[in-house]
Scaffold this motif. Structure first.
Motif, PDB file in Angstrom:
ATOM      1  N   ALA A 190       4.340  -9.188  -3.340  1.00  0.00           N
ATOM      2  CA  ALA A 190       4.528  -9.820  -4.652  1.00  0.00           C
ATOM      3  C   ALA A 190       6.021  -9.888  -4.988  1.00  0.00           C
ATOM      4  O   ALA A 190       6.520 -10.914  -5.490  1.00  0.00           O
ATOM      5  N   VAL A 200       3.691 -15.554  -8.633  1.00  0.00           N
ATOM      6  CA  VAL A 200       2.498 -14.759  -8.335  1.00  0.00           C
ATOM      7  C   VAL A 200       1.588 -14.866  -9.550  1.00  0.00           C
ATOM      8  O   VAL A 200       1.851 -14.276 -10.595  1.00  0.00           O
ATOM      9  N   GLN A 203      -2.475 -10.494  -9.345  1.00  0.00           N
ATOM     10  CA  GLN A 203      -2.556  -9.430  -8.351  1.00  0.00           C
ATOM     11  C   GLN A 203      -3.869  -8.702  -8.587  1.00  0.00           C
ATOM     12  O   GLN A 203      -4.030  -7.998  -9.593  1.00  0.00           O
TER      13      GLN A 203
END
Length: 420
Positions: A190, A200, A203
């Protein structure tokens, strides 16, 4: 030896058998070493078989410190609790001073902290890549007992970012296994994506053995990413990809080497993997690495295509030579202290076959050091027990896993430095 006769390495094995058969036959002692590896999963069986292959080579030369080696193998099931229980049994019941394994960082770490370090047993992993081991060593908490022949997660994370950059992706969702390995590589990649200006969008942690990952996939879809990155194992990876595709997600996928699995390919289906690119660390393009491929192919009737196989071979060979250098009755601390004598860049170069193993023992017995030239090249450990490595990208083809691009160690290091 299943007809090992076609390569230079294999010829060495045959010579080793001829030269050292009498010594082996005369032995009446056996030394046990332990191995905790995930033999209940398809990609784990070859890793264990490769370790046994190295043990067989050592035994063909007369064994280690005058005794034949018995590798006592226990399955970790890629489960920390199972792995710790297996390691405790090997240490407490079998009395091993050397433990090979584990594969997953999430299994290797609790074994290291709760079993091998407290017991003073040396642990050599073929495949655990979390940078948490480096930090633990830097803090003095491994007692110099942990080594690994697989490069840290930082290499695969950087190469995954390189793949995304080259593909022109501007946004990516990251799925990572919720364990030491997944958290480590998921966080690293990331940061690497962000360093390249790639957004990103999510996550997402993936836990073991859930009935469904629809909620996690739905959450990741909200950001409408151009691609996904996966640091997952085949079981969870298969379920996540099925959910992702069924809900309309993109087929642009990048993955770490844990998905380098025929099981994953077959369960997902090649029709959904046309834009899939995997990453892995690689053996250097050296004669020793090529010799290993030739000998492995002859031994197992096929090339070493799964993850961690060269690393498993080298981990076992180096550990056994260190055990020989430490001598009869050596403790784990004694064995660990001799690893440097096996991987000395100024030592006598030795090949990773029976002839080389026998030569190494002779040099070590005379008080010298050797430079082991193995399946992953000229192995050298740093102060934390880590190694560096080149990398590859790979894809799934009709006939199996196909290498797409080789990235030299210099290229890997230069790219990683550019991300800082």
């Amino acid at each position: 030896m299943n007809g090992l006769k076609t390569s230079a390495l294999a010829i060495g094995v045959a010579l080793g058998c001829a030269s050292f058969g009498t010594e082996a036959a005369a032995q009446d002692c056996t030394t046990k070493i332990g191995a905790v590896l995930p033999t209940s999963v398809d990609w784990g069986k070859p890793i264990a078989a490769t370790a046994q292959y190295a043990v067989d080579i050592a035994n063909e030369t007369g064994g280690v410190a005058g005794c034949q080696i018995e590798m006592v193998l226990r399955d970790t099931q890629v489960d920390p609790k199972v792995g710790v229980d297996a390691a405790k049994a090997l240490v407490d019941l079998d009395g091993v001073q050397l433990l090979l394994g584990a594969v997953s960082s999430g299994v290797s770490m609790p074994i290291l902290t709760s079993v091998t370090v407290p017991a003073g047993v040396m642990q050599m992993s073929c495949c655990s890549s979390s940078t948490a081991f480096t930090r633990l060593a830097e803090e003095g908490k491994t007692n110099g007992l942990f080594f690994r022949t697989f490069a840290t997660s930082g290499v695969q994370a950087a190469v995954g970012a390189m793949v995304a950059r080259d593909a022109g992706y501007e946004s990516i969702a990251v799925f990572y296994k919720n364990d030491d390995w997944g958290q480590d590589i998921g966080g690293l990649i990331a940061k690497d994506f962000e360093a390249l200006g790639i957004e990103v969008t999510a996550q997402i942690a993936i836990n073991d053995a859930q009935a469904s990952y629809r909620a996690e996939v739905t959450e990741a879809l909200k950001g409408n990413p151009q691609a996904i990155y996966m640091a997952l194992y085949p079981d969870e990876g298969t379920q996540v990809v099925r959910e992702w595709i069924s809900l309309g997600g993109t087929q642009n996928m990048i993955a770490a080497n844990a998905l380098k699995s025929d099981e994953f390919k077959e369960n997902v289906g090649m029709e959904f993997l046309g834009s899939f690119i995997g990453t892995d660390t690689a053996s250097p393009r050296t004669d020793s690495a090529s010799a290993f491929v030739d000998a492995y192919t002859a031994r197992f009737d096929g090339p070493p295509s799964g993850p961690g196989l060269p690393n498993s071979f080298d981990a076992t060979m180096i550990a056994l030579l260190a055990m020989h250098a430490a001598g009869e009755g050596a403790t784990g601390t004694d064995i660990a202290a001799k690893v440097g004598a096996i991987t000395d860049p100024n030592g006598t170069p030795v090949t990773a076959d029976a002839t080389g193993f026998a030569q190494a023992k002779e040099v070590l017995d005379g008080g010298g050091t050797v430079s082991y030239q193995g399946a992953t090249g000229n192995v050298q450990f740093d102060a934390n027990g880590d190694v560096s490595a080149p990398a590859v990208t790979w894809v799934f083809g009709a006939d199996g896993i196909e290498e797409q691009k080789y990235i030299s160690l210099t290229e890997v290091n230069d790219f990683m430095n550019s991300l800082q």
